[in-house]
Design an enzyme around this catalytic site. Structure first.
Site, mmCIF file in Angstrom:
data_model
loop_
_atom_site.group_PDB
_atom_site.id
_atom_site.type_symbol
_atom_site.label_atom_id
_atom_site.label_comp_id
_atom_site.label_asym_id
_atom_site.label_seq_id
_atom_site.Cartn_x
_atom_site.Cartn_y
_atom_site.Cartn_z
ATOM 1 N N GLU A 20 35.393 25.140 41.368
ATOM 2 C CA GLU A 20 35.658 26.552 41.049
ATOM 3 C C GLU A 20 36.302 27.272 42.241
ATOM 4 O OE1 GLU A 20 35.313 27.542 38.106
ATOM 5 O OE2 GLU A 20 33.906 26.143 37.214
ATOM 6 N N ASN A 79 40.140 28.714 42.425
ATOM 7 C CA ASN A 79 40.427 30.133 42.689
ATOM 8 C C ASN A 79 41.458 30.310 43.795
ATOM 9 O OD1 ASN A 79 38.801 31.043 40.660
ATOM 10 N ND2 ASN A 79 37.116 31.715 41.973
ATOM 11 N N ARG A 99 41.797 31.237 31.656
ATOM 12 C CA ARG A 99 40.709 31.307 32.629
ATOM 13 C C ARG A 99 39.523 31.981 31.950
ATOM 14 N NH1 ARG A 99 40.874 27.840 35.650
ATOM 15 N NH2 ARG A 99 39.251 28.828 36.848
HETATM 16 N N1 LIG Z 1 40.181 33.238 46.330
HETATM 17 C C1 LIG Z 1 40.513 34.321 45.574
HETATM 18 N N2 LIG Z 1 41.557 35.104 45.930
HETATM 19 C C2 LIG Z 1 41.893 36.193 45.189
HETATM 20 N N3 LIG Z 1 41.242 36.569 44.072
HETATM 21 C C3 LIG Z 1 40.194 35.829 43.669
HETATM 22 C C4 LIG Z 1 39.777 34.659 44.397
HETATM 23 N N4 LIG Z 1 38.710 34.143 43.753
HETATM 24 C C5 LIG Z 1 38.470 34.925 42.695
HETATM 25 N N5 LIG Z 1 39.356 35.961 42.635
HETATM 26 C C6 LIG Z 1 39.381 37.052 41.613
HETATM 27 O O1 LIG Z 1 38.117 37.101 40.968
HETATM 28 C C7 LIG Z 1 38.280 36.932 39.549
HETATM 29 C C8 LIG Z 1 37.094 36.207 38.959
HETATM 30 O O2 LIG Z 1 37.034 34.881 39.451
HETATM 31 P P1 LIG Z 1 36.222 33.755 38.652
HETATM 32 O O3 LIG Z 1 34.850 34.262 38.333
HETATM 33 O O4 LIG Z 1 36.303 32.499 39.437
HETATM 34 O O5 LIG Z 1 36.993 33.607 37.264
HETATM 35 P P2 LIG Z 1 38.451 33.026 36.924
HETATM 36 O O6 LIG Z 1 38.879 32.113 38.038
HETATM 37 O O7 LIG Z 1 38.249 32.297 35.652
HETATM 38 O O8 LIG Z 1 39.349 34.203 36.797
HETATM 39 C C9 LIG Z 1 39.592 36.212 39.401
HETATM 40 O O9 LIG Z 1 40.186 36.423 38.131
HETATM 41 C C10 LIG Z 1 40.418 36.828 40.531
HETATM 42 O O10 LIG Z 1 40.915 38.093 40.181
#
Ligand SMILES: Nc1ncnc2c1ncn2[C@@H]1O[C@H](COP(=O)(O)OP(=O)(O)O)[C@@H](O)[C@H]1O
Ligand SMILES: Nc1ncnc2c1ncn2[C@@H]1O[C@H](COP(=O)(O)OP(=O)(O)O)[C@@H](O)[C@H]1O
Lengths: 111, 146, 146, 111
Positions: free
Chosen positions: C48, C52, C105
């Site tokens: 995960e 991301n 996603r």
């Molecule tokens: N490393 C990252 N850099 C920038 N934004 C991030 C990062 N990790 C997560 N996000 C933001 O947080 C949101 C939620 O992440 P997550 O719960 O992993 O769900 P998903 O990856 O399915 O969108 C993402 O849609 C994104 O906007």
């Protein structure tokens, strides 16, 4: 990594299992030398059939046991060597001093 | 043909990391679809280099081992560096059966790297450390199921 | 109980590295003798975080992903950092089902990290990047064969 | 990662094999959607029996297919879910909208 040692008459068979590298060789050496010390064999067979990986530490292990046994007037044989291990044995020239007993010997890696 | 990919990594010179590093590098190389033989060659050569860092470069301390790897086309390049004691005479050190360690080292590390990989360079400076660069050409297979 | 051990690693934000990184970290954790369940939890949470970085942190470029791992006692600590776009509102981003990406996603990445690991902290700054720190306590097993 | 698609009447069964993550999900999605486009099924069964790893990209894959099929008035079922995959399904709440058919459902991971 493990070694299973069995005694039959004056023959010790040490069946090695898993990966032989510098990390695991330490323990193997101790167990085998310990058994030689106690049982005073005339022949030790190191069986590599279940060895999945070996680097040159395995050659060190064989050479060390060979020297230890030679001092005592005893012999060392190697068995169960697959083509990949044989590649290493061949590079080391160990087969010139120790009997390497393998069904696959020289068949696939002679080139 | 795989894209160019790379990673770099730093590990402690603990003997438990011998199997860790060879498994990491062979996993990384897996995109090139090597044969079982090729994977075994790579693992063995990497194991020799990492063991040398642990046994020779940092004999009485835990130091850092610096690893860089890349795949380009179907060639794997591995670069392993230490900041250990270094090698005074690299040419001599690379001779088969030459070892400065005891009875339990076979003096075959460099011979294995040379014979199991397609390219080997060793750079070293006493008290500065040693760098080993190896390459392996991975055979291209035509697998109709893929 | 295993010694303290650590490694650090830098990989490109290519999707092929999702499986590479989770396999590296689970191999590293193997000295703690985790159960199949624990390994699966760690792999999933790591996947995960790395995804991301690839999807959100560096949406249109290939950037670097910085990984640090250590084992101490029977606790695995994983720290994964990017220098990507960052998250304006971390609290909101961590809500289950919240996603800024399209239909494919699920918005469950943070929920998985939270529920599959024992500790989770997320630090982020827009345009600076994001750091995720996770810990997993590995159960101690008494195996009589060992 | 691979998907084996079979058609029987109006039912498509997509048998997934290997690891599902963001990297592999792209190809799976295309193959499944392509088959839906061509065959116009009334029911799609996604079979996870041979899936060895799945992160939340797998949930995204299911949700995406669910939406696609709902638009067409068709149904989606999930089968062959082992306890480890079930942990993920449960976290996502997907079983509230899609039928998850598993012999092991809820047995081991209810705590
Ligand atoms: N490393 C990252 N850099 C920038 N934004 C991030 C990062 N990790 C997560 N996000 C933001 O947080 C949101 C939620 O992440 P997550 O719960 O992993 O769900 P998903 O990856 O399915 O969108 C993402 O849609 C994104 O906007
Ligand atoms: N990284 C290193 N740092 C310092 N010395 C090294 C290093 N690698 C190799 N050497 C030297 O080169 C010799 C030969 O190495 P090698 O062929 O691998 O055999 P072995 O490790 O069995 O001694 C070693 O005994 C050591 O003196």
């Amino acid at each position: 990594m493990a070694v299973e040692i069995s005694l039959s008459g004056e023959v010790i068979t040490a069946r090695l299992t898993g990966e032989i590298d510098h990390h695991t060789a330490v323990g193997l050496r101790k167990e085998i030398d310990n058994s030689i010390e106690i049982n005073m064999p005339s022949l030790v067979i190191l069986d590599f059939e279940r060895v999945s990986f070996m680097d040159s530490s395995g050659i060190g292990l064989i050479m060390g046991r060979y020297k230890n046994l030679s001092k005592r007037g005893a012999n060392l044989n190697i068995s169960g060597v697959n083509p990949r291990l044989y590649k290493m044995m061949r590079l080391s020239g160990i087969e010139r001093i120790v009997k390497v007993d393998s069904p696959l010997k020289g068949e696939k890696f002679d080139g | 043909m795989a894209d160019k990919n790379c990673f770099s990594m730093i590990v402690d010179s603990r003997s438990v990391n011998e199997s860790f590093v060879r498994s990491v590098i062979s996993t990384f190389a897996a995109v090139l679809d090597p044969t079982v033989e090729e994977i075994s060659d790579i693992k063995t050569a990497v194991s020799e280099v990492v063991t040398n860092c642990i046994v020779h470069a940092y004999p009485d301390t835990i130091g850092k081992i610096y690893i860089k790897c890349n795949t380009e086309g179907n060639v794997l390049t591995v670069r392993i560096r230490d900041k250990g004691v270094g090698i005074p005479d690299v040419k001599k050190a690379m001779e088969p059966l030459y070892t400065t360690a005891g009875d339990e080292r076979a003096g075959l590390g460099f011979a294995v790297m040379q014979s199991f990989m397609d390219y080997l360079r060793v750079y070293s400076k006493p008290e500065k450390g040693t760098t080993v660069i190896m390459k392996k050409h991975i055979s291209v297979r035509y697998d109709l199921r893929r």
